[in-house]
Design a protein around this motif. Structure first.
Motif, PDB file in Angstrom:
ATOM      1  N   GLN A 112       7.855 -14.781  11.406  1.00 18.26           N
ATOM      2  CA  GLN A 112       7.973 -13.525  10.640  1.00 18.26           C
ATOM      3  C   GLN A 112       8.619 -12.424  11.486  1.00 18.26           C
ATOM      4  OE1 GLN A 112       3.984 -12.698   9.323  1.00 18.26           O
ATOM      5  NE2 GLN A 112       4.069 -14.146   7.603  1.00 18.26           N
ATOM      6  N   GLU A 113       8.206 -12.382  12.745  1.00 17.38           N
ATOM      7  CA  GLU A 113       8.811 -11.386  13.619  1.00 17.38           C
ATOM      8  C   GLU A 113      10.300 -11.650  13.802  1.00 17.38           C
ATOM      9  OE1 GLU A 113       6.596 -11.475  17.177  1.00 17.38           O
ATOM     10  OE2 GLU A 113       4.836 -10.414  16.348  1.00 17.38           O
ATOM     11  N   GLU A 141      12.109 -13.201  11.657  1.00 13.11           N
ATOM     12  CA  GLU A 141      12.755 -12.881  10.364  1.00 13.11           C
ATOM     13  C   GLU A 141      13.019 -11.373  10.254  1.00 13.11           C
ATOM     14  OE1 GLU A 141      12.072 -13.596   5.567  1.00 13.11           O
ATOM     15  OE2 GLU A 141      10.513 -14.169   7.018  1.00 13.11           O
ATOM     16  N   LYS A 142      11.973 -10.591  10.695  1.00 16.18           N
ATOM     17  CA  LYS A 142      12.168  -9.140  10.670  1.00 16.18           C
ATOM     18  C   LYS A 142      13.311  -8.735  11.584  1.00 16.18           C
ATOM     19  CE  LYS A 142       7.369  -7.885   9.639  1.00 16.18           C
ATOM     20  NZ  LYS A 142       6.165  -7.183  10.144  1.00 16.18           N
ATOM     21  N   MET A 187       3.880 -18.908  12.552  1.00 18.17           N
ATOM     22  CA  MET A 187       4.293 -18.152  11.371  1.00 18.17           C
ATOM     23  C   MET A 187       4.533 -16.692  11.734  1.00 18.17           C
ATOM     24  SD  MET A 187       2.345 -17.818   7.715  1.00 18.17           S
ATOM     25  CE  MET A 187       2.490 -19.591   7.459  1.00 18.17           C
ATOM     26  N   LYS A 188       3.602 -16.175  12.569  1.00 15.56           N
ATOM     27  CA  LYS A 188       3.746 -14.798  12.994  1.00 15.56           C
ATOM     28  C   LYS A 188       5.015 -14.612  13.796  1.00 15.56           C
ATOM     29  CE  LYS A 188       1.189 -11.133  15.277  1.00 15.56           C
ATOM     30  NZ  LYS A 188      -0.031 -10.769  16.007  1.00 15.56           N
TER      31      LYS A 188
END
Length: 284
Positions: free
Chosen positions: A17-18, A20-21, A13-14
């Motif tokens: 998320q990275e 995605e960022k 997930m992390k």
């Protein structure tokens, strides 16, 4: 086992998320780039439109210039044709002028011969007429010179006569003034006998004749100075008249003005003399 799975999911997930960022930042960058490109495209579109309009204007001006150039070319051709025609006419005129000059030269040579003969005859007649005219002119000049001399002599005599009359009137006026002063002295109350005795005594004291004493008593202090001033002005006036007459062409206006001044002076003195004479006549 579950904990390991959970940690693995967290790490994924992390990571997601990275990612995605990263995708979001890249998306923002792409959107900004798209926006910049869109604005650039709009600016280029506007530039293209402006260039199209300028091209249209340039095309119209080019058409107009081509039309004007065509008109100028046609005018130039017409003027060239006219210049050629004029050159042809000038050449013809030059030929005609050459022929006329030759004809005129021949005629002038003939006229020159005739004129030479005519001038010789005319010169002889003119010489004779000039001699006669010169003799007549010299005679008229001599007559005019004599007339001018007579007129100058007359003017000098007239000026001298006017001056003499002015001086005579001035002297008579001076005598009248003396007589009036004597009468005024007699009217004060002194008797003639008393005055005579007093004058005799004063004359013996001063060692002079009674006539000299009477003249001294009757003459005001400024009479001698006035007489000297009158003589000086008379001499200046006479010199002015003579200077005018000695000019090569005497100025009639200046001469008339000078004589008029002296005649006016004579008139004033005569009027004053008449004014002094009138009371004496009434007493008589």
């Amino acid at each position: 086992m579950k904990r390991q799975l959970v940690e693995e999911l967290k790490s994924r997930m992390k990571l997601l998320q990275e990612r995605e960022k990263s995708h979001t930042a890249e998306l923002s960058h792409l959107e900004h780039k798209v926006k910049v490109l869109t604005e650039e495209a709009s600016n280029r579109r506007a530039l293209v439109d402006s260039l199209k309009r300028r091209l249209a204007v340039a095309s119209r001006e080019k058409s107009q210039q081509e039309a004007a150039c065509l008109g100028l070319r046609q005018d130039l051709e017409k003027k060239s044709q006219r210049v050629e025609a004029l050159q042809a006419r000038v050449s013809a005129s030059e030929r005609s002028q050459s022929q006329l000059e030759q004809t005129a030269t021949r005629q002038l040579e003939g006229l020159a011969q005739q004129s030479s003969l005519a001038l010789d005859a005319l010169q002889g007649r003119l010489t004779q007429q000039s001699s006669l005219a010169l003799d007549a002119l010299q005679g008229r000049l001599g007559l005019a010179t004599k007339q001018l001399e007579q007129l100058t002599s007359f003017t000098k005599a007239l000026a001298s006569e006017v001056l003499v009359e002015v001086q005579e009137v001035r002297s008579e006026l001076c005598r009248k003034r003396k007589r009036k002063r004597l009468e005024e002295v007699g009217d004060v109350g002194l008797k003639k006998s008393s005055v005579s005795r007093a004058q005799a005594v004063a004359a013996s004291i001063l060692n002079m004749t009674p006539t000299d004493l009477l003249h001294m008593l009757d003459t005001p202090p400024d009479t001698e100075e006035a007489s000297t001033e009158d003589s000086r002005r008379d001499q200046e006036w006479l010199e002015q008249v003579m200077a005018i007459l000695q000019q090569q062409i005497p100025a009639a206006g200046r001469l008339m003005e000078a004589v008029r001044v002296k005649m006016k002076e004579r008139k004033v003195l005569t009027e004053e003399l008449a004014a002094l004479t009138a009371p004496v006549s009434e007493k008589a």
